[in-house]
Motif scaffolding. Structure first.
Motif, short mmCIF file in Angstrom:
data_model
loop_
_atom_site.label_atom_id
_atom_site.label_comp_id
_atom_site.label_asym_id
_atom_site.label_seq_id
_atom_site.Cartn_x
_atom_site.Cartn_y
_atom_site.Cartn_z
N ALA A 39 0.86 -1.18 0.00
CA ALA A 39 0.00 0.00 0.00
C ALA A 39 0.90 1.23 0.00
N ALA A 40 0.27 2.39 -0.13
CA ALA A 40 0.97 3.68 -0.13
C ALA A 40 2.10 3.68 -1.17
N ASP A 41 1.73 3.30 -2.40
CA ASP A 41 2.69 3.28 -3.51
C ASP A 41 3.92 2.44 -3.21
N GLY A 42 3.74 1.32 -2.53
CA GLY A 42 4.84 0.41 -2.26
C GLY A 42 5.66 0.76 -1.03
N LEU A 43 5.28 1.77 -0.30
CA LEU A 43 6.03 2.14 0.91
C LEU A 43 5.75 1.17 2.06
N VAL A 44 4.62 0.50 2.01
CA VAL A 44 4.24 -0.46 3.05
C VAL A 44 4.02 -1.81 2.38
N LYS A 45 4.70 -2.84 2.89
CA LYS A 45 4.55 -4.20 2.37
C LYS A 45 4.28 -5.13 3.54
N VAL A 46 3.29 -6.00 3.35
CA VAL A 46 2.95 -6.97 4.39
C VAL A 46 2.88 -8.36 3.80
N LYS A 47 3.02 -9.35 4.68
CA LYS A 47 2.83 -10.75 4.31
C LYS A 47 1.96 -11.36 5.40
N VAL A 48 0.98 -12.16 4.99
CA VAL A 48 0.11 -12.85 5.95
C VAL A 48 0.15 -14.35 5.69
N ASP A 49 -0.10 -15.13 6.74
CA ASP A 49 -0.13 -16.58 6.60
C ASP A 49 -1.53 -17.04 6.19
N ARG A 50 -1.73 -18.33 6.17
CA ARG A 50 -3.00 -18.91 5.70
C ARG A 50 -4.18 -18.55 6.57
N GLN A 51 -3.92 -18.09 7.79
CA GLN A 51 -5.01 -17.68 8.67
C GLN A 51 -5.17 -16.18 8.69
N GLY A 52 -4.46 -15.49 7.81
CA GLY A 52 -4.58 -14.05 7.72
C GLY A 52 -3.78 -13.30 8.76
N ARG A 53 -2.93 -14.01 9.48
CA ARG A 53 -2.10 -13.36 10.51
C ARG A 53 -0.89 -12.70 9.86
N LEU A 54 -0.58 -11.51 10.29
CA LEU A 54 0.54 -10.76 9.78
C LEU A 54 1.84 -11.47 10.17
N THR A 55 2.65 -11.81 9.16
CA THR A 55 3.92 -12.49 9.43
C THR A 55 5.12 -11.62 9.08
N SER A 56 4.89 -10.58 8.29
CA SER A 56 5.98 -9.70 7.90
C SER A 56 5.43 -8.31 7.60
N LEU A 57 6.18 -7.31 8.02
CA LEU A 57 5.82 -5.92 7.76
C LEU A 57 7.10 -5.18 7.38
N GLU A 58 7.10 -4.61 6.19
CA GLU A 58 8.25 -3.83 5.73
C GLU A 58 7.81 -2.40 5.47
N LEU A 59 8.55 -1.48 6.03
CA LEU A 59 8.27 -0.06 5.81
C LEU A 59 9.47 0.56 5.10
N ASP A 60 9.22 1.13 3.96
CA ASP A 60 10.28 1.85 3.25
C ASP A 60 10.68 3.04 4.12
N PRO A 61 11.97 3.31 4.24
CA PRO A 61 12.41 4.44 5.07
C PRO A 61 11.75 5.78 4.69
N ARG A 62 11.36 5.94 3.45
CA ARG A 62 10.71 7.18 3.02
C ARG A 62 9.31 7.35 3.59
N VAL A 63 8.75 6.26 4.12
CA VAL A 63 7.38 6.31 4.62
C VAL A 63 7.22 7.35 5.73
N TYR A 64 8.26 7.54 6.53
CA TYR A 64 8.17 8.47 7.66
C TYR A 64 8.12 9.93 7.21
N ARG A 65 8.67 10.19 6.01
CA ARG A 65 8.64 11.55 5.48
C ARG A 65 7.35 11.82 4.70
N LYS A 66 6.72 10.76 4.20
CA LYS A 66 5.57 10.95 3.32
C LYS A 66 4.22 10.75 4.01
N LEU A 67 4.19 9.95 5.07
CA LEU A 67 2.91 9.63 5.71
C LEU A 67 2.93 10.01 7.19
N GLY A 68 1.81 10.52 7.64
CA GLY A 68 1.63 10.75 9.06
C GLY A 68 1.26 9.43 9.73
#
Length: 133
Positions: A39-68
């Motif tokens: 989401a947010a033009d690729g600044l936020v990336k997530v991965k979920v398992d088969r039960q929909g649980r969040l297993t990975s969260l990646e935030l592009d360093p630029r996210v802090y400058r672009k999003l509140g």
């Protein structure tokens, strides 16, 4: 026992064993299902398992400058929801034809669909859609 009855029983048991094997293979495939979304033009990336649980969260360093903080939270939620939807669709597709409708969403235990030893051959026949000859 009449020979035609024994042949029919053997045929039912063979069909039962084939369906059980298909369900075991499907269960193994279901164990590996996961999905990724961003989401947010690729600044936020997530991965979920088969039960929909969040297993990975990646935030592009630029996210802090672009999003509140609120926008960042919304982006994480959006990506998580998208990935969970992908998982649900993969589950529905994998289970199609072998499990009851809605089984994926309900957390259905596929091992109980066809137990190792059938106790009630009529119930098994009904589950498999096999009509008496």
């Amino acid at each position: 026992m009449r020979a035609e009855w024994q042949a029919h029983i053997d045929d039912l048991l063979r069909t039962y064993q084939e369906k059980r094997q298909q369900i075991q293979e499907m269960q193994a495939r279901l164990e590996t299902i996961e999905a990724e979304a961003e989401a947010a033009d690729g600044l936020v990336k997530v991965k979920v398992d088969r039960q929909g649980r969040l297993t990975s969260l990646e935030l592009d360093p630029r996210v802090y400058r672009k999003l509140g903080s609120e926008e960042l939270a919304e982006a994480i939620m959006e990506a998580s929801k998208d990935a969970s939807g992908q998982v649900a669709e993969q589950m529905r597709t994998a289970m199609q034809g072998l499990a009851p409708e809605g089984a994926a969403e309900a957390g259905f235990d596929l091992g109980k669909l066809l137990p190792e030893r059938p106790d009630d051959i009529e119930a098994v026949r009904e589950r498999l859609g096999i009509l008496p000859r």
